[in-house]
Motif scaffolding. Structure first.
Motif, PDB file in Angstrom:
ATOM      1  N   LEU A  38      -0.931   7.142  -3.798  1.00  0.00           N
ATOM      2  CA  LEU A  38       0.112   6.779  -4.747  1.00  0.00           C
ATOM      3  C   LEU A  38       0.720   8.030  -5.395  1.00  0.00           C
ATOM      4  N   ALA A  54      -6.183   3.343  -4.164  1.00  0.00           N
ATOM      5  CA  ALA A  54      -5.364   4.258  -3.346  1.00  0.00           C
ATOM      6  C   ALA A  54      -4.580   5.232  -4.221  1.00  0.00           C
ATOM      7  N   THR A  88       4.545  -0.688  -7.784  1.00  0.00           N
ATOM      8  CA  THR A  88       3.132  -0.665  -7.418  1.00  0.00           C
ATOM      9  C   THR A  88       2.405  -1.774  -8.157  1.00  0.00           C
ATOM     10  N   TRP A 100      -3.544  -0.866  -6.156  1.00  0.00           N
ATOM     11  CA  TRP A 100      -3.324   0.414  -5.483  1.00  0.00           C
ATOM     12  C   TRP A 100      -3.696   1.588  -6.382  1.00  0.00           C
ATOM     13  N   HIS A 113       0.839  -1.194   0.000  1.00  0.00           N
ATOM     14  CA  HIS A 113       0.000   0.000   0.000  1.00  0.00           C
ATOM     15  C   HIS A 113       0.884   1.257   0.000  1.00  0.00           C
TER      16      HIS A 113
END
Length: 307
Positions: free
Chosen positions: A159, A155, A147, A151, A126
């Motif tokens: 990021l 997210a 990554t 994610w 994460h």
């Protein structure tokens, strides 16, 4: 020089189109990275596993000489698990199941003896957890992050904050499209660089599987083909070990010049080509640095002569 990796350690189940299945084998981004980078330099590891992590798997870290002082076995938690099935082309795969388990929790603290690390690889986890680690490395010279599509989907704000704080970013072509909306890999890399902000030494690597990889930075572009492998058993971890060869060589040289980055790309390509020849890290456990250098020489000859 000191190289540290943080990220996932998992238990994988992998199915291939020829009917083979590897059930509950060692996986996760940080184990692939640590194994590959260990051929070039000493590797430190910060990661967490659950109570169900098989003690026998610890032998792999010993084999590669990885410093696991930062590995935490967390009581009451379960290890990250992933089950995937590859398509006929061995590039595409379906995720049958994924259980984040301990990966959804906070990363373990960085040991004091690790905080002088100068080369930092934030393996796939994460982005909020990746960001939380940065301030713990005051002597860092180079920070590179990886990554995954998950994610980017759930997210992305975190990021993008992470991107502004790292020197290098590694992602595959489908992730680059998802993040930027650009289908062209060069345009996507430029869009990622824009997200990373100003910095002459910042770079992006877009991995294209069997079609090689692209490095984009202020000094220009490097495009290298993949090693022409004829034995593809399990592509899992190929991207992580590409990054491991790249970062391992850069840390060993203690240099981030364009020529070093190009050579590091070649080493990453070669390490990844070994990874895919067996399930999990099985093939990496069989080879030496001499095997890597021999294949690198062969790879360079192919590039120079075209065959």
């Amino acid at each position: 020089m000191s190289l540290i990796v943080t990220g996932s350690i998992g238990i994988d189940t992998i199915e291939t189109p020829d009917g083979q299945k590897a059930d509950s084998v060692l996986g996760g981004s940080s184990i692939y990275f640590a194994a590959g980078a260990s051929f070039f330099t000493q590797v430190r590891l910060v990661a967490a596993v659950g109570e169900d992590f098989p003690p026998a798997f610890l032998a792999a870290f010993n084999h590669f000489g990885v410093n696991i002082h930062g590995l935490e076995t967390r009581k009451g938690s379960k290890t990250f698990r992933w089950h995937g099935r590859y398509h006929e082309n061995m590039n595409d795969r379906d995720t049958i199941s994924v259980d984040l388990n301990v990966l959804a929790e906070a990363l373990p603290p960085v040991p004091e003896t690790f905080k002088d690390s100068q080369f930092v690889f934030l393996a796939n986890t994460h982005p909020a957890g990746q960001m939380a680690l940065l301030d713990q490395f005051p002597k860092r010279k180079l920070v590179v992050a990886d990554t995954m599509d998950l994610w980017i989907e759930i997210a992305q704000p975190e990021l993008k904050k992470l991107l502004a704080q790292v020197d290098g970013f590694v992602l595959n072509d489908s992730e680059a499209r998802l993040l930027t909306g650009e289908a062209n890999a060069i345009k996507a890399a430029d869009a990622v660089l824009a997200l990373m902000g100003d910095g002459a030494n910042k770079f992006v690597i877009v991995k294209k599987g069997e079609h090689g990889a692209i490095l984009r930075h202020g000094a220009g572009t490097v495009v290298l083909p993949a090693y022409p492998s004829t034995r593809v058993v399990d592509p899992t971890g190929a991207g992580d070990t590409f990054a491991s060869g790249f970062m391992g060589y850069v840390a060993h040289k203690d240099d981030t010049s364009p020529e070093t980055l190009r050579q590091a790309m070649a080493y990453g390509t070669v390490v990844a080509s070994f990874t895919i020849e067996k399930f999990s890290i099985g093939r990496l456990q069989e080879i030496t640095r001499a095997d890597i250098d021999a294949r690198l020489a062969e790879y360079k000859k192919m590039i120079a002569t075209g065959h």
